[in-house]
Design an enzyme around this catalytic site. Structure first.
Site, PDB file in Angstrom:
ATOM      1  N   GLU A 189       0.685  -1.895 -12.948  1.00  0.00           N
ATOM      2  CA  GLU A 189       0.598  -3.337 -12.731  1.00  0.00           C
ATOM      3  C   GLU A 189       0.860  -4.056 -14.057  1.00  0.00           C
ATOM      4  O   GLU A 189       0.724  -3.462 -15.134  1.00  0.00           O
ATOM      5  CB  GLU A 189      -0.807  -3.707 -12.227  1.00  0.00           C
ATOM      6  CG  GLU A 189      -1.146  -3.120 -10.870  1.00  0.00           C
ATOM      7  CD  GLU A 189      -0.183  -3.570  -9.790  1.00  0.00           C
ATOM      8  OE1 GLU A 189      -0.084  -4.779  -9.532  1.00  0.00           O
ATOM      9  OE2 GLU A 189       0.484  -2.707  -9.194  1.00  0.00           O
ATOM     10  N   LYS A 235      -6.004  -1.704  -2.010  1.00  0.00           N
ATOM     11  CA  LYS A 235      -5.216  -1.039  -0.959  1.00  0.00           C
ATOM     12  C   LYS A 235      -6.123  -0.446   0.107  1.00  0.00           C
ATOM     13  O   LYS A 235      -5.834  -0.526   1.305  1.00  0.00           O
ATOM     14  CB  LYS A 235      -4.341   0.049  -1.589  1.00  0.00           C
ATOM     15  CG  LYS A 235      -3.259  -0.512  -2.503  1.00  0.00           C
ATOM     16  CD  LYS A 235      -2.683   0.581  -3.395  1.00  0.00           C
ATOM     17  CE  LYS A 235      -1.533   0.073  -4.243  1.00  0.00           C
ATOM     18  NZ  LYS A 235      -1.147   1.012  -5.293  1.00  0.00           N
ATOM     19  N   VAL A 290       0.843  -1.201   0.000  1.00  0.00           N
ATOM     20  CA  VAL A 290       0.000   0.000   0.000  1.00  0.00           C
ATOM     21  C   VAL A 290       0.878   1.252   0.000  1.00  0.00           C
ATOM     22  O   VAL A 290       1.699   1.442   0.907  1.00  0.00           O
ATOM     23  CB  VAL A 290      -0.924   0.046   1.236  1.00  0.00           C
ATOM     24  CG1 VAL A 290      -1.944   1.164   1.093  1.00  0.00           C
ATOM     25  CG2 VAL A 290      -1.635  -1.286   1.451  1.00  0.00           C
ATOM     26  N   ASP A 309      -6.909  -1.542  -8.170  1.00  0.00           N
ATOM     27  CA  ASP A 309      -5.686  -1.542  -7.356  1.00  0.00           C
ATOM     28  C   ASP A 309      -5.860  -0.635  -6.129  1.00  0.00           C
ATOM     29  O   ASP A 309      -5.519  -1.029  -5.006  1.00  0.00           O
ATOM     30  CB  ASP A 309      -4.494  -1.084  -8.211  1.00  0.00           C
ATOM     31  CG  ASP A 309      -3.213  -1.031  -7.404  1.00  0.00           C
ATOM     32  OD1 ASP A 309      -2.672  -2.103  -7.070  1.00  0.00           O
ATOM     33  OD2 ASP A 309      -2.756   0.081  -7.068  1.00  0.00           O
ATOM     34  N   GLY A 336       7.681   1.777 -14.796  1.00  0.00           N
ATOM     35  CA  GLY A 336       7.552   0.684 -13.834  1.00  0.00           C
ATOM     36  C   GLY A 336       6.509   0.930 -12.758  1.00  0.00           C
ATOM     37  O   GLY A 336       6.501   0.263 -11.728  1.00  0.00           O
ATOM     38  N   GLY A 375       3.407   2.331  -1.786  1.00  0.00           N
ATOM     39  CA  GLY A 375       4.835   2.305  -2.097  1.00  0.00           C
ATOM     40  C   GLY A 375       5.705   2.588  -0.886  1.00  0.00           C
ATOM     41  O   GLY A 375       5.663   1.865   0.114  1.00  0.00           O
TER      42      GLY A 375
END
Ligand SMILES: NC(=O)c1ccc[n+]([C@@H]2O[C@H](COP(=O)([O-])OP(=O)(O)OC[C@H]3O[C@@H](n4cnc5c(N)ncnc54)[C@H](O)[C@@H]3O)[C@@H](O)[C@H]2O)c1
Ligand SMILES: N[C@@H](CCO)C(=O)O
Length: 476
Positions: A219, A234, A161, A230, A216, A163
């Site tokens: 997903e 989270k 969650v 996503d 990057g 980063g």
């Protein structure tokens, strides 16, 4: 958001049988990590581990050693393997998860289901688990937490969650004394990157998504990012901590950014708002006199002064309303190899410090005995303000539109005209409504569309008018 109908139309496997848990390592030796998945995050972890090896050992009290890797792309792992002698390369994640030489299984392969048997096997064999996989946890978190508790091992997932932003640790540890009233978040870096690139650089949606993928952030299946799932995964994990909300698929109302149009962002900016993919969990008083829990992810207009409106690019933000601590804002890099590796390694350092023997922290929040989880609030009852954007097919009468909305129970607080989007179209009418239940706002927008022939696009406004006090924000 909602778009009124056109005017002419009516409107896994069962838990493993557990063998006796074997102590997997004496505390004095290095923490032996087995990594599954060498992609964006796996590579980032590997690099950070190599770069800050001495620092990590000092902070963890012992070395953190990568001893085994399971990968489907050995060619990607080859340059990394060359830098760390003695790392074993395995083809089968299950073999790694049950390997007696591994203390912690680090799952960075992704997928909502595939890793479940590996991680259940890891717990059954006395290993800790660290994962960044929110899709897996949102679906199987309760089962994994139970397996962790049975084996007396830790299920850690700070990287799942926001980063690098330490949101799980903050809720689980730093705010343990508080009743949490609301979590307002920007929890998907890819969507936030796209929205801010579109708003500030005039980028197209497709170009901004491609850039997020190249960096990057996205997903493997980017529809999870732009579709809102996503962020919903989270939010479900955070709500399990903050409110003891059961992890249940479909519990979070989920809309992504795919239906937004550039003109929505322009209209929002014209009125002094930024558009963000908002993830919101808050306790509200219901008209029945009890309390309920709103759990929702959708695009929303945030006033430029709102702390989350300033969250740019792939950054994430979480505003926590806590009864003793007050409002608390956490913000930082929400995606990408190094920020995510930072959170993964923080979990590994925690494990290195505590080792076996310490009572693991519960994987998710716990409710007092006898207290039931808050009941979910249906979206139709969620109260808020809306921006109605009218794209006229013919001349519009502002006063008529306002009168019609008033009759349908929707007050207009502010009006503005905006230039036509394209040649041959009329100017757009922007109507900012007062607070109303969503069901009322949607029905009113529908009536307006039928009466005027204009296309009516509805966008939710998130501001401070509905406060976070549990007694102040009322559902319908
Ligand atoms: N990228 C980010 O910024 C980020 C941030 C936080 C969390 N995450 C999560 O971290 C996880 C990994 O994300 P990523 O961006 O590194 O993905 P990725 O697709 O770049 O990497 C995943 C790697 O795992 C490998 N893999 C998949 N199944 C495997 C299997 N059965 N055996 C061995 N290897 C296998 C793939 O081949 C790939 O190399 C996902 O759960 C993702 O949601 C990603
Ligand atoms: N795809 C995710 C990665 C971080 O969880 C995002 O963009 O936020």
């Amino acid at each position: 958001m909602f778009v009124a109908e056109p005017a002419l139309l009516p409107a896994h496997p069962a838990a493993c049988a557990l063998p006796p848990v074997q102590p997997s390592h004496p505390h004095s030796t290095s923490l032996r990590v087995g990594l599954i998945g060498v992609g964006t995050v796996g590579t980032g972890v590997w690099q950070l581990l190599a770069r800050n090896r001495a620092l990590l050992s000092a902070r963890g009290g012992r070395a953190i050693a990568l001893v085994a890797v399971a990968t489907r792309s050995p060619e990607r792992a080859a340059p990394l393997l060359a830098t760390v002698p003695g790392v074993r390369l395995l083809a089968d994640p299950l073999a790694l998860a049950t390997d007696p030489g591994v203390d912690v299984v680090l799952e960075l392969a992704g997928g909502a289901d595939a890793p479940l048997p590996w991680l259940l096997a890891a717990f059954a064999h006395g290993k800790h688990v660290v994962t960044a996989n929110k899709a897996l946890l949102a679906r199987h978190g309760a089962q994994l937490a139970a397996a962790a508790a049975r084996s007396g091992r830790t299920l850690a997932y700070e990287a799942a969650v926001a980063g690098a932003v330490p949101v799980v640790k903050t809720l689980r540890e730093a705010l343990a004394a508080n009743r949490i009233d609301a979590l307002e978040g920007i929890l998907n870096g890819t969507s936030n990157f796209i929205l801010t690139r579109m708003a500030t650089h005039g980028a197209s949606y497709a170009a901004a998504l491609a850039e997020a993928q190249a960096l990057g952030y996205a997903e493997a299946d980017p529809t999870l990012d732009v579709g809102g799932q996503d962020a919903a995964h989270k939010l479900a994990l955070l709500a399990a901590h903050a409110f003891g909300a059961p992890l249940r698929e479909g519990a979070v109302h989920t809309e992504g950014i795919t239906q937004l149009q550039p003109g929505d962002l322009t209209a929002a900016a014209h009125l002094g708002y930024a558009v963000r993919l908002l993830a919101l969990a808050r306790r509200v008083a219901t008209v029945q006199g009890g309390q309920g829990l709103e759990l929702r992810v959708h695009p929303a207009l945030l006033p430029l002064a709102h702390p989350l409106a300033g969250v740019q690019g792939a950054h994430n933000g979480l505003l926590v309303q806590a009864d003793a601590a007050g409002p608390l804002l956490l913000c930082g890099a929400g995606a990408g190899a190094q920020p995510t590796a930072s959170a993964v390694l923080a979990d590994l350092v925690d494990l290195a410090r505590t080792g076996n023997g310490a009572t693991p922290l519960p994987a998710f929040g716990t409710l007092p005995a006898g207290q039931a989880p808050l009941a979910p609030v249906p979206m139709a009852q969620v109260r808020g303000r809306h921006l109605l954007r009218l794209l006229p097919g013919r001349a519009l009468c502002e006063a008529q539109a306002v009168r019609l909305l008033a009759r349908a129970g929707l007050a207009v607080q502010r009006r503005a005209w905006l230039a036509a989007e394209a040649p041959g179209q009329g100017p757009q009418l922007l109507l900012l409504t007062g607070p109303a239940p969503e069901g009322v706002a949607q029905a009113a927008a529908q009536q307006l569309q039928q009466a005027t022939g204009a296309q009516v696009r509805g966008l939710r406004v998130h501001d401070t008018q509905d406060t976070h006090e549990p007694g102040a924000s009322r559902t319908a």
